[in-house]
Design a protein around this motif. Structure first.
Motif, PDB file in Angstrom:
ATOM      1  N   THR A  41      -2.094  -1.677  11.545  1.00  0.00           N
ATOM      2  CA  THR A  41      -1.605  -0.348  12.236  1.00  0.00           C
ATOM      3  C   THR A  41       0.276  -0.419  12.014  1.00  0.00           C
ATOM      4  O   THR A  41       0.474  -1.640  13.270  1.00  0.00           O
ATOM      5  CB  THR A  41      -2.283   0.325  13.035  1.00  0.00           C
ATOM      6  OG1 THR A  41      -3.431   0.679  12.053  1.00  0.00           O
ATOM      7  CG2 THR A  41      -1.105   1.677  13.156  1.00  0.00           C
ATOM      8  N   GLY A  42       0.867   0.423  11.916  1.00  0.00           N
ATOM      9  CA  GLY A  42       2.515   0.084  12.354  1.00  0.00           C
ATOM     10  C   GLY A  42       3.005   1.834  12.790  1.00  0.00           C
ATOM     11  O   GLY A  42       2.741   2.119  14.025  1.00  0.00           O
ATOM     12  N   ASN A  43       3.002   2.906  11.444  1.00  0.00           N
ATOM     13  CA  ASN A  43       3.604   3.781  12.556  1.00  0.00           C
ATOM     14  C   ASN A  43       1.680   5.007  12.236  1.00  0.00           C
ATOM     15  O   ASN A  43       2.359   6.452  12.344  1.00  0.00           O
ATOM     16  CB  ASN A  43       4.068   4.872  11.126  1.00  0.00           C
ATOM     17  CG  ASN A  43       5.642   5.121  11.278  1.00  0.00           C
ATOM     18  OD1 ASN A  43       5.419   5.272  12.784  1.00  0.00           O
ATOM     19  ND2 ASN A  43       5.862   6.443  11.400  1.00  0.00           N
ATOM     20  N   PHE A  44       1.014   3.911  11.898  1.00  0.00           N
ATOM     21  CA  PHE A  44      -0.120   5.308  12.373  1.00  0.00           C
ATOM     22  C   PHE A  44      -0.497   6.178  11.406  1.00  0.00           C
ATOM     23  O   PHE A  44      -1.927   6.794  11.528  1.00  0.00           O
ATOM     24  CB  PHE A  44      -0.093   5.307  13.536  1.00  0.00           C
ATOM     25  CG  PHE A  44      -1.647   6.159  14.806  1.00  0.00           C
ATOM     26  CD1 PHE A  44      -2.400   4.834  15.245  1.00  0.00           C
ATOM     27  CD2 PHE A  44      -2.593   7.198  14.322  1.00  0.00           C
ATOM     28  CE1 PHE A  44      -3.680   5.049  15.204  1.00  0.00           C
ATOM     29  CE2 PHE A  44      -3.974   7.430  15.244  1.00  0.00           C
ATOM     30  CZ  PHE A  44      -4.320   6.111  15.551  1.00  0.00           C
ATOM     31  N   GLY A  45       0.310   6.078   9.782  1.00  0.00           N
ATOM     32  CA  GLY A  45      -0.269   6.799   9.473  1.00  0.00           C
ATOM     33  C   GLY A  45      -1.630   6.302   8.037  1.00  0.00           C
ATOM     34  O   GLY A  45      -2.453   7.871   8.007  1.00  0.00           O
ATOM     35  N   ASN A  46      -2.016   5.001   8.026  1.00  0.00           N
ATOM     36  CA  ASN A  46      -2.852   4.949   7.287  1.00  0.00           C
ATOM     37  C   ASN A  46      -3.824   5.099   7.946  1.00  0.00           C
ATOM     38  O   ASN A  46      -5.609   5.555   7.175  1.00  0.00           O
ATOM     39  CB  ASN A  46      -2.755   3.458   6.509  1.00  0.00           C
ATOM     40  CG  ASN A  46      -3.470   2.764   6.176  1.00  0.00           C
ATOM     41  OD1 ASN A  46      -4.254   3.899   5.039  1.00  0.00           O
ATOM     42  ND2 ASN A  46      -3.280   1.628   5.987  1.00  0.00           N
ATOM     43  N   PHE A  93       0.766  -0.922  -0.117  1.00  0.00           N
ATOM     44  CA  PHE A  93       0.310   0.439  -0.008  1.00  0.00           C
ATOM     45  C   PHE A  93       0.790   1.490  -0.008  1.00  0.00           C
ATOM     46  O   PHE A  93       0.277   2.436  -0.222  1.00  0.00           O
ATOM     47  CB  PHE A  93      -0.401   0.208   0.798  1.00  0.00           C
ATOM     48  CG  PHE A  93      -1.034   0.614   2.367  1.00  0.00           C
ATOM     49  CD1 PHE A  93       0.487   0.491   3.421  1.00  0.00           C
ATOM     50  CD2 PHE A  93      -0.581   1.748   2.200  1.00  0.00           C
ATOM     51  CE1 PHE A  93       0.570   1.222   4.241  1.00  0.00           C
ATOM     52  CE2 PHE A  93      -0.530   2.954   4.189  1.00  0.00           C
ATOM     53  CZ  PHE A  93       0.353   2.039   4.297  1.00  0.00           C
ATOM     54  N   LYS A  94       2.314   0.884  -0.063  1.00  0.00           N
ATOM     55  CA  LYS A  94       3.325   2.423   0.770  1.00  0.00           C
ATOM     56  C   LYS A  94       2.529   2.987  -1.237  1.00  0.00           C
ATOM     57  O   LYS A  94       3.542   4.245  -1.349  1.00  0.00           O
ATOM     58  CB  LYS A  94       3.926   2.163   0.869  1.00  0.00           C
ATOM     59  CG  LYS A  94       4.040   1.447   2.361  1.00  0.00           C
ATOM     60  CD  LYS A  94       5.516   1.693   2.536  1.00  0.00           C
ATOM     61  CE  LYS A  94       5.233   1.509   4.613  1.00  0.00           C
ATOM     62  NZ  LYS A  94       4.284   0.728   4.799  1.00  0.00           N
ATOM     63  N   HIS A 120      -0.311  -8.868   6.983  1.00  0.00           N
ATOM     64  CA  HIS A 120      -0.654  -8.013   7.165  1.00  0.00           C
ATOM     65  C   HIS A 120      -2.502  -7.616   7.832  1.00  0.00           C
ATOM     66  O   HIS A 120      -3.363  -7.334   8.285  1.00  0.00           O
ATOM     67  CB  HIS A 120      -0.374  -6.272   6.560  1.00  0.00           C
ATOM     68  CG  HIS A 120       1.184  -6.505   6.893  1.00  0.00           C
ATOM     69  ND1 HIS A 120       1.792  -7.513   5.815  1.00  0.00           N
ATOM     70  CD2 HIS A 120       2.222  -6.107   8.162  1.00  0.00           C
ATOM     71  CE1 HIS A 120       3.504  -7.507   6.515  1.00  0.00           C
ATOM     72  NE2 HIS A 120       3.622  -6.357   7.250  1.00  0.00           N
ATOM     73  N   ASP A 141       9.703  -2.436   3.205  1.00  0.00           N
ATOM     74  CA  ASP A 141       9.120  -2.012   1.689  1.00  0.00           C
ATOM     75  C   ASP A 141       9.080  -0.714   1.714  1.00  0.00           C
ATOM     76  O   ASP A 141       9.338  -0.487   0.121  1.00  0.00           O
ATOM     77  CB  ASP A 141       7.670  -2.321   2.211  1.00  0.00           C
ATOM     78  CG  ASP A 141       6.822  -3.483   2.016  1.00  0.00           C
ATOM     79  OD1 ASP A 141       7.682  -4.132   1.608  1.00  0.00           O
ATOM     80  OD2 ASP A 141       6.007  -3.802   2.884  1.00  0.00           O
ATOM     81  N   THR A 174      -2.962  -4.166   2.494  1.00  0.00           N
ATOM     82  CA  THR A 174      -2.377  -3.705   2.702  1.00  0.00           C
ATOM     83  C   THR A 174      -0.896  -4.588   1.775  1.00  0.00           C
ATOM     84  O   THR A 174      -0.087  -3.651   1.527  1.00  0.00           O
ATOM     85  CB  THR A 174      -1.445  -3.387   3.979  1.00  0.00           C
ATOM     86  OG1 THR A 174      -1.221  -3.983   4.956  1.00  0.00           O
ATOM     87  CG2 THR A 174      -2.244  -1.691   4.875  1.00  0.00           C
ATOM     88  N   ALA A 175      -1.016  -5.402   1.223  1.00  0.00           N
ATOM     89  CA  ALA A 175       0.135  -6.144   0.605  1.00  0.00           C
ATOM     90  C   ALA A 175      -0.563  -6.912   0.440  1.00  0.00           C
ATOM     91  O   ALA A 175      -1.434  -7.782   0.343  1.00  0.00           O
ATOM     92  CB  ALA A 175       1.065  -6.586   0.850  1.00  0.00           C
ATOM     93  N   SER A 224       6.320  -5.568   8.450  1.00  0.00           N
ATOM     94  CA  SER A 224       5.412  -3.783   8.219  1.00  0.00           C
ATOM     95  C   SER A 224       5.590  -2.844   9.318  1.00  0.00           C
ATOM     96  O   SER A 224       4.770  -1.711  10.106  1.00  0.00           O
ATOM     97  CB  SER A 224       5.171  -3.926   7.248  1.00  0.00           C
ATOM     98  OG  SER A 224       5.554  -4.635   6.029  1.00  0.00           O
TER      99      SER A 224
HETATM  100  C1  LIG Z   1       3.711   0.083   6.153  1.00  0.00           C
HETATM  101  C2  LIG Z   1       2.513  -1.058   6.269  1.00  0.00           C
HETATM  102  C3  LIG Z   1       1.517  -0.821   7.382  1.00  0.00           C
HETATM  103  C4  LIG Z   1       1.838  -0.013   8.388  1.00  0.00           C
HETATM  104  O1  LIG Z   1       0.892   0.980   8.253  1.00  0.00           O
HETATM  105  P1  LIG Z   1       1.527   2.815   8.738  1.00  0.00           P
HETATM  106  O2  LIG Z   1       0.956   3.903   8.019  1.00  0.00           O
HETATM  107  O3  LIG Z   1       2.583   2.723   9.145  1.00  0.00           O
HETATM  108  O4  LIG Z   1       0.282   2.501  10.111  1.00  0.00           O
HETATM  109  C5  LIG Z   1       0.829  -2.094   7.144  1.00  0.00           C
HETATM  110  N1  LIG Z   1       1.117  -3.537   5.746  1.00  0.00           N
HETATM  111  C6  LIG Z   1       1.565  -3.066   5.362  1.00  0.00           C
HETATM  112  C7  LIG Z   1       2.377  -4.367   4.191  1.00  0.00           C
HETATM  113  C8  LIG Z   1       3.006  -2.144   5.603  1.00  0.00           C
HETATM  114  O5  LIG Z   1       3.674  -2.122   4.034  1.00  0.00           O
END
Ligand SMILES: *Cc1c(COP(=O)(O)O)cnc(C)c1O
Length: 500
Positions: free
Chosen positions: A267-272, A112-113, A400, A146, A426-427, A321
């Protein structure tokens, strides 16, 4: 629209300035001073438009210093049939009545990036010109996988920009490495660093902070910039796909105008998930925002208790991720839910830096719980969810996305909420084919297979086609085979830029 800093309300800058500089001078993050509104009728109009047009309509509310023609140029350069494997760009998949997957991985790197990193280079290039800058932008990235590839694909061949990516020699998967070392483009460079991700990242940070080196770059007409996920230019395009998903549901008559929809976000960095919160504040009818974590469940605890505490072991999981203990974009949410209390946010961030912990007030916690539900699951539950969803519905998810599905199931069980829900995917499952294959076919299925054979095995088992960007990897020529020592990272940059 003006932007300020989460740590200093006196600051006021344009969108172009915020995008060009990335981080506010006080260390805070740039935030819009208000939320533009989108009303029902506008949603009906949006629903009739292709993705790139939907993007222009949302982006123009935030990037008011860009003309419509400029935004159109950015959106069509990013979201087109050459870059994405589907015209829809971000299609919805209907799992059952009321449960949908929003697939954000049909772009060039299958994660998704791409949704943000395909458009950021175009914003950045224009932002540099708008702010009177004449130098060429050099993007430096340290990546654990990623982001590096997505940034390379986004910046490749974008005039007026160069990109250099450093990855840890032993810190990325074979597929991820292969994706980077075969990168094409006339303005790209990739180097392995002999060390781990921290070595690569601290090397890049050192170059960013080096005033003497900045002068050398300036003399040669270059300036450094960053493509990391706290840049406003990466966040704002993510708001678009929440609107787009809602429009698709309207268009297929799955929902009625005004009907609330939940979003579930791994969620990871909380951006999405923060982008989903922005969409809600803009008036998109969103019910609950469900924040799904893996075993690095610092956000689950925070949402449930109001205590953010990163003092815990870092776990390496099958959803790498999301292996993150400091979710940088949470700072933006704190700023908004405290009613723009810059001093309070600055104090919490100071506590986080000094002790790794802070605690919000009961009132702030209540506000966050009204908006969000937090949950997590471990690798076993993730694999079970992949297997079960495949068995029952014939739909194959990556790890994810499976974390999100698992947490969504917990949420339904716990609350009985039957609101229609969109799970953000997201992937591509092929990006994590070893785990996915193991989940749906058992460990035996992996025996004797290299990363490429696993793609084929997964395609066969799941009856899916390998995404073109991954299928083509095996036959691509290796362009970047160099490995440098940590101490040699400056030389890599100087060499690529031909510095005098
Ligand atoms: C980066 C990523 C996330 C986390 O997204 P955030 O915006 O950092 O919360 C989730 N899934 C995948 C596959 C990612 O590459």
């Amino acid at each position: 629209m003006e932007y300020t800093s989460t740590r200093d309300n006196n600051l006021s800058v344009s969108a172009a300035y915020a995008i060009k500089t990335g981080l506010a001078p006080d260390g805070g993050l740039f935030v819009p001073k208000s939320f533009p509104r989108v009303f029902g009728e506008e949603l009906l109009e949006l629903a009739q438009l292709p993705y790139a047009e939907r993007a222009v309509k949302i982006l123009e509310k935030f990037l008011t210093d860009f003309s419509e023609a400029e935004l159109s140029d950015c959106a069509y350069s990013a979201y087109n049939k050459e870059k994405f494997e589907t015209d829809e760009i971000a299609p919805l998949y209907k799992l059952t009545n009321g449960v949908y997957f929003l697939e954000l991985w049909h772009g060039p790197t299958c994660a998704f990036k791409d949704m943000a990193l395909q458009i950021l280079p175009h914003f950045l290039k224009k932002s540099v010109v708008k702010t009177g800058e004449t130098k060429e932008v050099v993007i430096l990235v340290a990546t654990s996988g990623d982001t590096g590839k997505a940034a390379l694909e986004g910046f490749k061949d974008v005039n007026g920009t160069r990109i250099i990516v450093f990855y840890p020699e032993k810190g990325v998967s074979d597929i991820q490495k292969r994706q980077m070392i075969t990168q094409e483009g006339n303005n790209v460079d990739v180097a392995a660093v002999n060390g781990n991700f921290d070595d690569a990242q601290s090397g890049v940070k050192k170059i960013f902070g080096d005033k003497e080196y900045a002068q050398i770059l300036e003399r040669n007409n270059f300036m450094l910039s960053s493509a990391n996920s706290i840049n406003w230019g990466r966040l704002v395009p993510q708001i678009v796909y929440y609107f787009s998903a809602y429009c698709n549901l309207l268009k297929c008559e799955e929902i009625q105008l005004g009907e609330p929809v939940n979003f579930v976000v791994p969620t990871g960095n909380f951006g999405n998930i923060l982008a989903a919160y922005y969409a809600k504040e803009m008036g998109l009818p969103i019910g609950k925002l469900i924040c799904a974590s893996n075993e690095n469940n610092v956000l689950t605890d925070f949402i449930r208790t109001g205590v953010y505490d990163k003092n815990r072991p870092f776990k390496t999981t099958g959803s790498p991720s999301m292996d993150i203990l400091i979710s940088s974009n949470l700072e933006r949410l704190l700023y908004h839910v405290t009613g723009c209390d810059d001093a309070q946010v600055a104090d919490w961030m100071k506590k986080l830096a000094e002790t790794g912990r802070y605690e919000v007030s009961e009132a702030v916690k209540a506000k966050i719980q009204e908006l969000f539900y937090g949950g997590f699951c471990d690798d076993d539950a993730t694999e079970k969810t992949i297997a079960e969803t495949n068995r029952e519905h014939g739909y194959v998810m990556d790890t994810h996305t499976a974390v999100a599905k698992c947490v969504y199931d917990q949420y339904c069980e716990e609350t009985g909420d039957t609101t229609k829900s969109v799970i953000v995917s997201t992937a591509s499952p092929f990006k994590f084919s070893n785990r996915v294959l193991e989940a749906i076919a058992g460990q035996e299925a992996l025996e004797g297979l290299d990363e490429f054979k696993m793609l084929e095995a997964l395609a066969e088992k799941a009856d899916l086609t390998i995404p073109t960007p991954l299928a083509g990897l095996k036959s691509k020529a290796v362009i970047f085979s160099a490995t440098c020592e940590k101490t040699e990272m400056y030389e890599v940059v100087s060499h690529m830029l031909n510095l005098l």
